[in-house]
Scaffold this active site. Structure first.
Site, PDB file in Angstrom:
ATOM      1  N   ASP A 314       0.852  -1.188   0.000  1.00 18.62           N
ATOM      2  CA  ASP A 314       0.000   0.000   0.000  1.00 18.62           C
ATOM      3  C   ASP A 314       0.888   1.238   0.000  1.00 18.62           C
ATOM      4  O   ASP A 314       1.692   1.445   0.910  1.00 18.62           O
ATOM      5  CB  ASP A 314      -0.896  -0.008   1.244  1.00 18.62           C
ATOM      6  CG  ASP A 314      -1.925   1.120   1.238  1.00 18.62           C
ATOM      7  OD1 ASP A 314      -1.752   2.084   0.463  1.00 18.62           O
ATOM      8  OD2 ASP A 314      -2.892   1.038   2.005  1.00 18.62           O
ATOM      9  N   CYS A 385      -3.042  11.992 -13.982  1.00 11.54           N
ATOM     10  CA  CYS A 385      -3.722  12.134 -15.273  1.00 11.54           C
ATOM     11  C   CYS A 385      -5.004  12.951 -15.077  1.00 11.54           C
ATOM     12  O   CYS A 385      -6.079  12.580 -15.533  1.00 11.54           O
ATOM     13  CB  CYS A 385      -4.033  10.771 -15.893  1.00 11.54           C
ATOM     14  SG  CYS A 385      -5.086   9.699 -14.888  1.00 11.54           S
TER      15      CYS A 385
END
Length: 449
Positions: A314, A385
């Protein structure tokens, strides 16, 4: 009464998206696997689904104009039959209007009742008759409402971009989000050259052109059979937008280095980094989901890359074993994805304004953890993005205030000449309307103390 299989499949996918919150690409893959469909059928279905999702708000405004029943009171199937029909009538000029109406009525007979058949027929015929006189909100009645309906974006997102980018530039973004993006591929230089791949593609009937920004990239002109080609199966290239490739180019990895990609799946940037390193060194590619780790491993194997170590971890946690060890660390952070709406239009309907703040919190945690892996003199690169300061410049600014040992690095020398002028404060935001790429943000920092 024979139903058109392609339109019925598109309807089922749209129903999945609306009723169950399915991602459009995952639902399409499921339905494509469950049906024997030709490539042309899949392309038509994909166009129907993406187009209907993309223009949903504009389409719904027409339904409200010509329907006597409120959208909220319609069944999921009937609403999406209307959306499909109107999409074909308004946006697919090669389809005869009679076919768009008749095929929609057939679907209503299967997925509705006798009353809904007449209702669908009446609404679509009204829209068909009034195509040249359709009324949309005017700019004078309110810029946000006008832009929202005209370009089919939620009002809250339109308002965000108007405040940040100004009316003219924001409208350019909205318009370009409805364009069909180029299919760009990254040549696997570990197996071939751009020139040789260009010839090999031409030999199997696939035309390509040179990319705008990246040396090892090609833009495909006709993509109908490219994914069935042996060249794709054998890893001679990988699909990736130029903006995503620029991230790895700006990182500028070298042979023999240790690079850590903390949010790696499905592995596009990690494999590009390994390629730029000539498969010499180590790339640790991580994700917190096991099935995504397998995607990284499969892609690495297909491309013939041996230096990638895919690990389950993680990114918000800190790995003590990597502290001060990495030459370069890349944080391609989870984000709202507003830079890729051309490819995934359903994002604009699933995201809400509070998501931006929540995601930014996670981005800051990940960036802080990842920074601990950078050795003195090493590099930390942050990318997303998406568009907007809250997930980009603001994240970097806060990080630099709290981490005085890091400074931004001038990246102009690593960018193509066409983009050098777009660098601001050692960071760059790419836009679909201005740069003709996916919307990407890139910032590069160095640990100087």
């Amino acid at each position: 009464m024979a139903l058109d299989k392609t339109r019925e499949t598109a309807l089922k996918i749209l129903y999945d998206i609306d009723e169950f919150g399915a991602y459009s690409n995952i639902s399409m893959s499921k339905h494509f696997n469950n049906n024997e469909l030709k490539d042309l059928d899949k392309a038509f279905i994909t166009g129907l689904v993406n187009g209907t999702v993309k223009w949903r708000l504009s389409i719904d405004s027409l339904i409200e104009q010509y329907s006597t029943i409120k959208i909220k009171k319609m069944s999921g199937f009937i609403l999406n039959i209307l959306r499909l029909g109107i999409y074909q009538l308004i946006y697919m000029h090669k389809i005869p209007k009679s076919a768009a109406v008749d095929e929609s009525v057939k679907l209503a007979k299967r997925y509705g009742n006798k009353g809904s058949v007449g209702f669908v027929n009446a609404v679509l015929r009204s829209v068909s008759k009034n195509i040249d006189n359709i009324k949309y909100p005017s700019r004078e009645d309110g810029v946000v409402k006008y832009l929202s309906v005209k370009y089919s974006h939620p009002e809250w997102l339109v308002n965000e971009w108007l405040e940040e980018f100004g009316e003219e530039f924001a409208e350019g973004i909205l318009a370009s989000n409805n364009d069909i993006p180029d299919l760009c591929i990254r040549v696997n230089t570990l197996k071939t050259t751009k020139e040789d791949l260009f010839k090999m593609l031409r030999d199997i009937g696939i035309e390509a052109t040179m990319s705008n920004y990246i040396d090892e990239a090609l833009v495909i002109c006709e993509a109908s059979n490219i994914f069935r080609s042996e060249l794709f199966k054998d890893g001679f290239f990988q699909v990736q937008d130029e903006s995503a490739m620029l991230v790895s180019k700006v990182l500028n990895p070298k042979e023999g280095e240790l690079v850590v990609d903390v949010c790696s799946a499905p592995g596009g940037k990690a494999t590009h980094i390994a390629q730029l390193m000539n498969d010499k060194g180590t790339v640790i590619a991580r994700d917190k989901h096991l099935h995504k780790i397998k995607l990284i491993e499969e892609l690495s194997k297909k491309l013939g890359i041996t230096i990638i170590k895919a690990e389950l971890f993680d990114a918000e946690a800190t790995d003590e074993k990597l502290i001060n060890k990495a030459d370069k660390v890349i944080v391609d952070a989870p984000c709202t994805g507003f830079g890729i709406l051309r490819r995934k239009p359903d994002i604009k309907w699933t995201r809400k304004l509070p998501d931006i703040e929540e995601i930014a919190k996670a981005q800051k945690k990940i960036l802080q953890s990842a920074s601990s892996y950078v050795k003195p003199g090493g590099v930390l690169l942050y990318s997303t993005c998406t568009l907007g300061r809250k997930e980009n410049e603001n994240v970097i600014s806060e990080f630099l205030v709290n981490n005085k040992e890091f400074e931004t690095v001038d990246i102009t020398g690593l960018l193509p000449n066409k983009l050098k002028k777009e660098v601001k404060n050692n960071m760059i935001q790419l836009f679909p309307n201005r740069d003709k790429t996916d919307g990407f943000f890139i910032a590069k920092m160095q640990r100087v103390r």
